[in-house]
Write a protein that holds these residues in place. Structure first.
Motif, PDB file in Angstrom:
ATOM      1  N   GLU A 172       0.817  -1.265  -0.050  1.00 52.71           N
ATOM      2  CA  GLU A 172       0.251   0.077   0.129  1.00 52.71           C
ATOM      3  C   GLU A 172       0.798   1.444  -0.183  1.00 52.71           C
ATOM      4  O   GLU A 172       2.160   1.275   0.750  1.00 52.71           O
ATOM      5  N   VAL A 173       0.323   2.390  -0.631  1.00 56.59           N
ATOM      6  CA  VAL A 173       1.183   3.283  -0.850  1.00 56.59           C
ATOM      7  C   VAL A 173       0.374   4.671  -0.601  1.00 56.59           C
ATOM      8  O   VAL A 173      -0.951   4.548  -0.901  1.00 56.59           O
ATOM      9  N   ALA A 190      -1.714   8.330  -1.109  1.00 51.80           N
ATOM     10  CA  ALA A 190      -1.855   8.900  -2.262  1.00 51.80           C
ATOM     11  C   ALA A 190      -0.687  10.386  -2.534  1.00 51.80           C
ATOM     12  O   ALA A 190      -0.359  10.508  -3.432  1.00 51.80           O
ATOM     13  N   GLU A 249       3.923  10.819  -3.972  1.00 50.92           N
ATOM     14  CA  GLU A 249       3.621  10.624  -5.398  1.00 50.92           C
ATOM     15  C   GLU A 249       5.223   9.868  -5.707  1.00 50.92           C
ATOM     16  O   GLU A 249       5.575   9.248  -6.929  1.00 50.92           O
ATOM     17  N   TYR A 257       5.091   6.395  -5.355  1.00 51.36           N
ATOM     18  CA  TYR A 257       4.065   5.849  -6.450  1.00 51.36           C
ATOM     19  C   TYR A 257       4.840   5.727  -7.723  1.00 51.36           C
ATOM     20  O   TYR A 257       4.277   4.611  -8.422  1.00 51.36           O
ATOM     21  N   ARG A 258       5.292   6.401  -8.140  1.00 50.88           N
ATOM     22  CA  ARG A 258       6.065   6.667  -9.449  1.00 50.88           C
ATOM     23  C   ARG A 258       7.149   5.316  -9.514  1.00 50.88           C
ATOM     24  O   ARG A 258       7.236   4.749 -10.520  1.00 50.88           O
ATOM     25  N   TYR A 291       7.195   2.867  -7.811  1.00 52.09           N
ATOM     26  CA  TYR A 291       6.327   1.249  -7.936  1.00 52.09           C
ATOM     27  C   TYR A 291       5.856   1.077  -9.325  1.00 52.09           C
ATOM     28  O   TYR A 291       5.901  -0.092 -10.008  1.00 52.09           O
ATOM     29  N   GLU A 300      -1.768  -0.500 -10.117  1.00 56.23           N
ATOM     30  CA  GLU A 300      -2.663   0.029  -9.063  1.00 56.23           C
ATOM     31  C   GLU A 300      -3.812  -1.027  -9.339  1.00 56.23           C
ATOM     32  O   GLU A 300      -4.768  -1.261 -10.152  1.00 56.23           O
ATOM     33  N   ARG A 306      -8.374   1.626  -4.425  1.00 52.16           N
ATOM     34  CA  ARG A 306      -8.019   2.916  -3.500  1.00 52.16           C
ATOM     35  C   ARG A 306      -9.045   2.816  -2.213  1.00 52.16           C
ATOM     36  O   ARG A 306     -10.119   2.118  -2.356  1.00 52.16           O
ATOM     37  N   ILE A 317      -3.587   3.578  -1.605  1.00 50.23           N
ATOM     38  CA  ILE A 317      -3.663   3.148  -2.891  1.00 50.23           C
ATOM     39  C   ILE A 317      -2.847   1.664  -2.843  1.00 50.23           C
ATOM     40  O   ILE A 317      -1.866   1.453  -2.299  1.00 50.23           O
ATOM     41  N   ILE A 324      -1.335  -1.533  -4.396  1.00 46.71           N
ATOM     42  CA  ILE A 324      -0.857  -1.970  -5.661  1.00 46.71           C
ATOM     43  C   ILE A 324      -0.245  -3.417  -5.624  1.00 46.71           C
ATOM     44  O   ILE A 324      -0.002  -3.891  -4.558  1.00 46.71           O
TER      45      ILE A 324
END
Length: 181
Positions: A122-123, A125, A128, A131-132, A134, A141, A144, A159, A161
């Motif tokens: 999980e990341v 939101a 960023e 997230y980028r 991953y 994804e 959410r 999020i 993933i």
């Protein structure tokens, strides 16, 4: 535990001399703001020492100096999946691709050595950069959890993933094909 060797980093075992490096980030809100709620409260020396019993240290290949850490949690051997946790411990090591290289090394270990089928995490939101990273490592994804996280007076999505072994292997073959051209 044998080391997992990459181009610029090594995934290695924890050592007693890593604890001072861990102590530098474990109570730093700029680092811990993107991590699990375990780091919401201050960590004592004893907490830090107990934390180093499992997982991998991300270390510089040439010196084996501590960069961060990478752990597998909730390994489910029956259903062949695990949860990933990662932290780069100092601001001056962020944005250099160490996390991406560490995740790719761990993916190879998870899918080829441990023979798992799925890696997930999980990341938050607002994180960023993570997230980028991953997504660049092939994670997709999957959902959410809306406004599940409350930090500093605001609600944020979490999020979910994941990456499947088949997705990792397809990306691995594409990379190998482009290198052989």
């Amino acid at each position: 535990m044998p080391h997992i060797i990459g181009e610029r980093i090594v995934l290695r075992e924890y050592r007693q001399e890593d604890i001072p490096e861990i102590r530098k980030w474990v109570n730093d809100p700029d680092i811990t703001c993107g991590l699990s709620d375990v780091f919401t409260y201050p960590h004592s020396q004893t907490n830090s020492e107990a934390y180093v019993l499992k997982g991998f240290v991300i270390a510089h290949k040439d010196t084996l100096d501590y960069i961060g850490q990478l752990d597998l949690f909730k390994i489910n051997w029956l259903n062949r999946h695990a949860t990933l946790g990662i932290v780069i411990g100092r601001d001056d090591n962020l944005g250099k691709g160490y996390g991406r290289e560490a995740i790719r090394l761990l993916q190879k270990f998870v899918f080829h050595t441990l023979n798992l089928n799925r890696l997930e995490l999980e990341v938050y939101a607002y994180n960023e950069r993570a997230y980028r990273c991953y997504l660049a490592c092939g994670f997709k994804e999957e959902g959410r959890l809306r406004q599940k996280l409350f930090r500093e007076g605001q609600y944020y999505d979490i999020i979910q993933i994941g990456i499947l072994r088949s997705e990792y292997e397809a990306a691995e073959q594409t990379t190998e094909s482009s290198q052989n051209v």
